[in-house]
Design a protein around this motif. Structure first.
Motif, PDB file in Angstrom:
ATOM      1  N   UNK A 141       0.813  -1.214   0.000  1.00  0.00           N
ATOM      2  CA  UNK A 141       0.000   0.000   0.000  1.00  0.00           C
ATOM      3  C   UNK A 141       0.849   1.269   0.000  1.00  0.00           C
ATOM      4  N   UNK A 142       1.993   1.226   0.667  1.00  0.00           N
ATOM      5  CA  UNK A 142       2.917   2.363   0.572  1.00  0.00           C
ATOM      6  C   UNK A 142       3.411   2.493  -0.870  1.00  0.00           C
ATOM      7  N   UNK A 143       3.715   1.340  -1.481  1.00  0.00           N
ATOM      8  CA  UNK A 143       4.154   1.326  -2.879  1.00  0.00           C
ATOM      9  C   UNK A 143       3.083   1.852  -3.816  1.00  0.00           C
ATOM     10  N   UNK A 144       1.822   1.603  -3.474  1.00  0.00           N
ATOM     11  CA  UNK A 144       0.726   2.102  -4.301  1.00  0.00           C
ATOM     12  C   UNK A 144       0.669   3.626  -4.259  1.00  0.00           C
ATOM     13  N   UNK A 145       0.843   4.193  -3.066  1.00  0.00           N
ATOM     14  CA  UNK A 145       0.837   5.654  -2.939  1.00  0.00           C
ATOM     15  C   UNK A 145       2.015   6.254  -3.705  1.00  0.00           C
ATOM     16  N   UNK A 146       3.196   5.699  -3.485  1.00  0.00           N
ATOM     17  CA  UNK A 146       4.398   6.201  -4.167  1.00  0.00           C
ATOM     18  C   UNK A 146       4.277   5.992  -5.675  1.00  0.00           C
ATOM     19  N   UNK A 147       3.799   4.804  -6.063  1.00  0.00           N
ATOM     20  CA  UNK A 147       3.625   4.509  -7.484  1.00  0.00           C
ATOM     21  C   UNK A 147       2.663   5.469  -8.144  1.00  0.00           C
ATOM     22  N   UNK A 148       1.573   5.800  -7.453  1.00  0.00           N
ATOM     23  CA  UNK A 148       0.611   6.740  -7.999  1.00  0.00           C
ATOM     24  C   UNK A 148       1.238   8.099  -8.273  1.00  0.00           C
ATOM     25  N   UNK A 149       2.059   8.554  -7.342  1.00  0.00           N
ATOM     26  CA  UNK A 149       2.747   9.835  -7.522  1.00  0.00           C
ATOM     27  C   UNK A 149       3.722   9.755  -8.696  1.00  0.00           C
ATOM     28  N   UNK A 150       4.443   8.630  -8.783  1.00  0.00           N
ATOM     29  CA  UNK A 150       5.384   8.434  -9.891  1.00  0.00           C
ATOM     30  C   UNK A 150       4.649   8.439 -11.227  1.00  0.00           C
ATOM     31  N   UNK A 151       3.490   7.773 -11.296  1.00  0.00           N
ATOM     32  CA  UNK A 151       2.721   7.742 -12.543  1.00  0.00           C
ATOM     33  C   UNK A 151       2.312   9.150 -12.974  1.00  0.00           C
ATOM     34  N   UNK A 152       1.934   9.972 -12.004  1.00  0.00           N
ATOM     35  CA  UNK A 152       1.549  11.354 -12.324  1.00  0.00           C
ATOM     36  C   UNK A 152       2.739  12.146 -12.863  1.00  0.00           C
ATOM     37  N   UNK A 153       3.910  11.928 -12.267  1.00  0.00           N
ATOM     38  CA  UNK A 153       5.115  12.616 -12.729  1.00  0.00           C
ATOM     39  C   UNK A 153       5.492  12.147 -14.134  1.00  0.00           C
ATOM     40  N   UNK A 154       5.452  10.836 -14.346  1.00  0.00           N
ATOM     41  CA  UNK A 154       5.801  10.276 -15.656  1.00  0.00           C
ATOM     42  C   UNK A 154       4.800  10.733 -16.716  1.00  0.00           C
ATOM     43  N   UNK A 155       3.513  10.806 -16.338  1.00  0.00           N
ATOM     44  CA  UNK A 155       2.489  11.240 -17.290  1.00  0.00           C
ATOM     45  C   UNK A 155       2.755  12.658 -17.788  1.00  0.00           C
ATOM     46  N   UNK A 156       3.334  13.471 -16.923  1.00  0.00           N
ATOM     47  CA  UNK A 156       3.631  14.858 -17.304  1.00  0.00           C
ATOM     48  C   UNK A 156       4.933  14.969 -18.092  1.00  0.00           C
ATOM     49  N   UNK A 157       5.713  13.877 -18.132  1.00  0.00           N
ATOM     50  CA  UNK A 157       6.992  13.880 -18.847  1.00  0.00           C
ATOM     51  C   UNK A 157       6.819  13.656 -20.336  1.00  0.00           C
TER      52      UNK A 157
END
Length: 197
Positions: A141-157
């Motif tokens: 679940x911690x990985x899910x939160x971190x992963x979600x943030x990473x996906x948002x950053x990557x989506x903006x890249x």
């Protein structure tokens, strides 16, 4: 995902205590295996996609949040039902995003993963006193939160890739399978304890 119902901390053995644990173990194991299988299939249909989303990848994207959208039981039922509701919303949003770009899919998936992971993390932390640390679920679940943030950053890249979602799903699935194994071991241990009145 949800955690097992509270197991009595006393040495009194109550007939039927293992039934909720057995159901929870099956839920964890099934959840983990389905996530791993989804990751393998999704990787096969999406590994080279960087701009568009194929129909098969779109169908798989819509199906993934449904793994979490199921009835929940236990002391944190309201929070878990709200999480299931967010998964249903994610299904619709991912269906719309899949008709667009990879960046849109990653952004929607990222929001859902972060919200879902945070809700599940609260449930796991609430139950630590009764069920222990449950480190695989804490990691998942911690990985899910971190992963979600990473996906948002990557989506903006500049070059988002859907393959990240397969890695996310496989990692979470493995952690749920490990948690199921730990629950099975705990059940066997409790079964060997002498009953006392």
């Amino acid at each position: 995902m949800s955690t097992i119902e509270a197991t009595s901390k006393t040495t009194t053995r109550v007939p039927g205590d293992s039934a909720p644990q057995s159901r929870t173990l099956q839920v964890f194991l099934t959840r983990g295996v389905i996530a791993i299988a989804w990751a393998v299939v999704f990787a096969a249909v999406s590994h080279s996609l960087t701009t568009g989303v194929t129909a098969s990848a779109g169908v798989l994207l819509v199906l993934y949040p449904l793994i979490d959208a199921r009835s929940q039981h236990g002391s944190a039922r309201q929070l878990l039902l709200a999480n299931a509701g967010s998964s249903i919303v994610a299904v619709v949003a991912l269906g719309v995003a899949a008709a667009g770009s990879v960046a849109s899919v990653l952004a929607v998936f990222g929001v859902w993963a972060a919200v879902s992971g945070a809700a599940q993390l609260v449930v796991v932390l609430r139950r630590r006193a009764r069920l222990g640390n449950q480190w695989p679920l804490l990691l998942a679940n911690s990985g899910s939160v971190i992963g979600g943030i990473v996906f948002l950053i990557v989506a903006a890249g500049g070059h988002p890739k859907l393959m990240l979602l397969a890695i996310y799903a496989a990692t979470g699935g493995i952690e749920f399978v490990i948690q199921a194994g730990l629950l099975a071991r705990r059940r066997r241990h409790l079964a060997t304890l002498p009953a006392r009145s």
